[in-house]
Design a protein around this motif. Sequence first.
Motif, PDB file in Angstrom:
ATOM      1  N   THR B 319       9.426   6.721  -9.558  1.00  0.00           N
ATOM      2  CA  THR B 319       8.765   5.419  -9.530  1.00  0.00           C
ATOM      3  C   THR B 319       8.187   5.137  -8.158  1.00  0.00           C
ATOM      4  O   THR B 319       7.078   4.619  -8.015  1.00  0.00           O
ATOM      5  CB  THR B 319       9.779   4.326  -9.908  1.00  0.00           C
ATOM      6  N   MET B 320       8.943   5.504  -7.139  1.00  0.00           N
ATOM      7  CA  MET B 320       8.439   5.242  -5.788  1.00  0.00           C
ATOM      8  C   MET B 320       7.335   6.219  -5.432  1.00  0.00           C
ATOM      9  O   MET B 320       6.390   5.867  -4.727  1.00  0.00           O
ATOM     10  CB  MET B 320       9.585   5.318  -4.800  1.00  0.00           C
ATOM     11  N   VAL B 321       7.437   7.465  -5.936  1.00  0.00           N
ATOM     12  CA  VAL B 321       6.412   8.466  -5.629  1.00  0.00           C
ATOM     13  C   VAL B 321       5.049   8.047  -6.179  1.00  0.00           C
ATOM     14  O   VAL B 321       4.022   8.267  -5.546  1.00  0.00           O
ATOM     15  CB  VAL B 321       6.841   9.846  -6.190  1.00  0.00           C
ATOM     16  N   ILE B 322       5.039   7.390  -7.338  1.00  0.00           N
ATOM     17  CA  ILE B 322       3.750   7.075  -7.950  1.00  0.00           C
ATOM     18  C   ILE B 322       2.987   6.055  -7.114  1.00  0.00           C
ATOM     19  O   ILE B 322       1.766   5.898  -7.254  1.00  0.00           O
ATOM     20  CB  ILE B 322       3.942   6.594  -9.407  1.00  0.00           C
ATOM     21  N   ALA B 323       3.673   5.385  -6.195  1.00  0.00           N
ATOM     22  CA  ALA B 323       2.965   4.464  -5.300  1.00  0.00           C
ATOM     23  C   ALA B 323       2.063   5.221  -4.332  1.00  0.00           C
ATOM     24  O   ALA B 323       1.118   4.649  -3.793  1.00  0.00           O
ATOM     25  CB  ALA B 323       3.965   3.608  -4.533  1.00  0.00           C
ATOM     26  N   VAL B 324       2.341   6.526  -4.128  1.00  0.00           N
ATOM     27  CA  VAL B 324       1.552   7.277  -3.141  1.00  0.00           C
ATOM     28  C   VAL B 324       0.103   7.483  -3.615  1.00  0.00           C
ATOM     29  O   VAL B 324      -0.831   7.082  -2.924  1.00  0.00           O
ATOM     30  CB  VAL B 324       2.240   8.612  -2.799  1.00  0.00           C
ATOM     31  N   PRO B 325      -0.126   8.091  -4.813  1.00  0.00           N
ATOM     32  CA  PRO B 325      -1.524   8.201  -5.249  1.00  0.00           C
ATOM     33  C   PRO B 325      -2.201   6.850  -5.422  1.00  0.00           C
ATOM     34  O   PRO B 325      -3.412   6.728  -5.204  1.00  0.00           O
ATOM     35  CB  PRO B 325      -1.435   8.954  -6.582  1.00  0.00           C
ATOM     36  N   THR B 326      -1.427   5.821  -5.768  1.00  0.00           N
ATOM     37  CA  THR B 326      -2.015   4.487  -5.872  1.00  0.00           C
ATOM     38  C   THR B 326      -2.457   4.004  -4.499  1.00  0.00           C
ATOM     39  O   THR B 326      -3.540   3.436  -4.333  1.00  0.00           O
ATOM     40  CB  THR B 326      -0.995   3.514  -6.474  1.00  0.00           C
ATOM     41  N   GLY B 327      -1.624   4.274  -3.496  1.00  0.00           N
ATOM     42  CA  GLY B 327      -1.982   3.910  -2.131  1.00  0.00           C
ATOM     43  C   GLY B 327      -3.222   4.643  -1.659  1.00  0.00           C
ATOM     44  O   GLY B 327      -4.061   4.082  -0.953  1.00  0.00           O
ATOM     45  N   VAL B 328      -3.361   5.916  -2.078  1.00  0.00           N
ATOM     46  CA  VAL B 328      -4.567   6.689  -1.741  1.00  0.00           C
ATOM     47  C   VAL B 328      -5.803   5.939  -2.206  1.00  0.00           C
ATOM     48  O   VAL B 328      -6.805   5.831  -1.491  1.00  0.00           O
ATOM     49  CB  VAL B 328      -4.499   8.092  -2.384  1.00  0.00           C
ATOM     50  N   LYS B 329      -5.711   5.370  -3.401  1.00  0.00           N
ATOM     51  CA  LYS B 329      -6.862   4.654  -3.956  1.00  0.00           C
ATOM     52  C   LYS B 329      -7.192   3.412  -3.135  1.00  0.00           C
ATOM     53  O   LYS B 329      -8.343   3.178  -2.776  1.00  0.00           O
ATOM     54  CB  LYS B 329      -6.574   4.262  -5.406  1.00  0.00           C
ATOM     55  N   ILE B 330      -6.154   2.618  -2.846  1.00  0.00           N
ATOM     56  CA  ILE B 330      -6.387   1.396  -2.061  1.00  0.00           C
ATOM     57  C   ILE B 330      -7.036   1.767  -0.729  1.00  0.00           C
ATOM     58  O   ILE B 330      -8.024   1.162  -0.290  1.00  0.00           O
ATOM     59  CB  ILE B 330      -5.041   0.666  -1.809  1.00  0.00           C
ATOM     60  N   PHE B 331      -6.474   2.800  -0.094  1.00  0.00           N
ATOM     61  CA  PHE B 331      -6.996   3.256   1.188  1.00  0.00           C
ATOM     62  C   PHE B 331      -8.460   3.655   1.049  1.00  0.00           C
ATOM     63  O   PHE B 331      -9.304   3.297   1.872  1.00  0.00           O
ATOM     64  CB  PHE B 331      -6.151   4.440   1.662  1.00  0.00           C
TER      65      PHE B 331
END
Lengths: 204, 544
Positions: B319-331
């Motif tokens: 669950t926490m890992v999936i925040a990483v690709p999501t963060g890539v998008k925001i960035f």
Amino acid sequence: MSAFTTPQSSIRRQLPVVRRRRYNRGLLGAVAFIAAESMFFSGLFLAYFFLRTDTTLTVRSDQPLHPSIALPLFNTLILTVSVAAMAWAERSIARDDQRNLIVGTTVAAALGLIFMLLQSVEFSRFVTEGFTPNSSAFGSTFFALLIFHVLRVFAGVTFMLIVLVRAFMGQFSRHRRAAVQACAAYWYFIFAVWLLVLAVLYRS
Amino acid sequence: MASVSIPIEKPGMWARVAAWLTTVDHKRIGIMYLASSFFFFLLSGIFALIIRLQLAQPGMELVNQNVYNELFTMHGTGMIFLFVIPFLVGLGNYIVPLQLGARDMAFPRINALGFWLLLFAGLVMEGGFLIGGTASNAAWTAYVPLSTRQFSPQVGMDIWLFGIVLVGISSTLGAVNFLVTIYTMRAPGMTLWRIPFFTWTIIVTAAMILLATPVLTAALIMLISDRNFNTQFFTTANPRLWQNMFWFYSHPAVYIMILPAMGVLSEVIPVFSRKPLFGWKAMVLSTILIGVLGFTTWVHHMFVSGVDPLVERFFMFTTMVIAVPTGVKIFSWIATMWKGSLNLKTPLLMCLGFISTFVIGGISGVMQGAIPIDMQVHNTYWVVAHFHYVLFGGSVFGIFAGMYYWLPKITGRMLNDKLGKFHFALMWIGFNTAFFPMHILGLEGMPRRIATYAADRGWDLPNLIATIGAFMIAASVLLFMINYVVSIVARRGEVAGDDPWEANTLEWATSSPPPVYNFARTPVVESERPLYDQRMAAQAKPQA
């Protein structure tokens, strides 16, 4: 621009070629549909194993955890021959042999019908032994796998009958055979599911 | 000048109605998807307003508890199954073939079947209010044993389950259609890396629909058969069986609802920043990664259901890992806007609304992903705040960004930008007014799904504020509808022309609205921004 650049090569640069239409769209759609079907059965298997491994459930003693495998094995043989016949039919139309397409598909469909008939014998055997979809959670998942599989066999046989009608109308050839391929692919999928059902329900 | 008048009979009203009812044109089907799902958005929104009115003050008796249960169940399922998913599917239906340079979807008739199945599924699901008088009231999760015949005996429950089976069939058909269309019908030159970004998100979404939906369908059929044919799947067994099967679909469904909205942002932000999308390949890969990881997180909905602690820890990690690709998008979106010449029109504002609220929802999601926090906030209003921040703050802002961006293409007229900005401002303020206080309510322990509460709990003020916010959202949606009627129905809006935004992708290379055949000649693509190439070539010509 280099003097050696020929017009052809500059055109080739302008139009990068994508591999187009290597597969028939209908066939690709059928493959995607089979992927969805496999996830449906994954759900049923998930339910089965979840209940099998749940130690809080009491399994009634009259439930055949390892029921007799003789009839299902015979049924496997029938389905194997049917799949071979379908594969032969598919090969035949690839060589433009319309007669053998009809012969192969007819044999495959007939054996599919026999499979359904023998499955109903199997169901009635369980029911007379008092093991029904309503007897327990285990019975429900057990029958769900069998019933949903035999429904797919019915769908596969229907698909074959459609292919047969179209074959009699002469609609297939070496270049137009995507429906035959899709039908065969679905039939192989049903066979694969049956092998899993057999292994899991009867001998796991 | 001599002219020959050929009498062309204009089709009568019934002929035009029949043309819509029997159409297989992806654009008309897309419009019907958009219209019908917007209807369900309004209906489910009205349910939400009644819910908020009921909770505005302690001890309200606007509706009784049973009706309240029906309302929040139908609000949730209506928004999810009949608005967000079909709206994005409908947008894809309209836009994807145009972006590919194709003339239609691969299977136009299956496309039409998918829409009609969805419409009737929606009517069947809502039909519980009319047939037997009680709709489904076991929440959108329909946990067993609450949803079994013993505790939910009404017919409304059965037809609701059946309706969701139909929705599933409809979206599976759509997924097959999208995948085959995108695989086989791209314009010449459109390699994998040149597929427009919105279409990329539709690929991943379709793959997720294809693999997740059948599991839910299996579970629904099992529950229907339990209720009607006395099978024992869920009646005697461990209730976690339903939870596993349900969340195996319903967690990926969250990404099914957000990915196309992210695709809209990735189209709109580059166009309104006059820059290419930052990190194209990283964006595509992060989309795929979200799709894959989306299948590995479902147990985090069941941290208080008594799952093995080791399993819980694994799902906390994913669950926490999936925040990483999501963060890539925001960035990437922020980097795209960085030093761009921003054109602050309504579509871009909606994207900014998405980013600002979605980040809050994402962070509260990571917080909930931690098992100890989840144990505390499970089933409180904190969770309600969280998923509205991702699904309203995310998906719905993305949907409105897509509407302001693409409605000129679909209708041929521009929406009024000033009114659009008012819509955005009111919706953004209303949204935060409605849902931010729910974080506080959740931390103070207010459980979700309760019809009323006592006055001495200190929950009065945040609830009142939330209700005011909900009506601000409703007013903003009303503004949008007024804008639509004035600009498009009454034809007061500017004529859009082929490419009002100077955009990059092929849907802007044809007229607005496009002709039935989309493109007179198949376009040839040389990069992921074919129209940008065209503009550059046109600029370069005079100097040559």
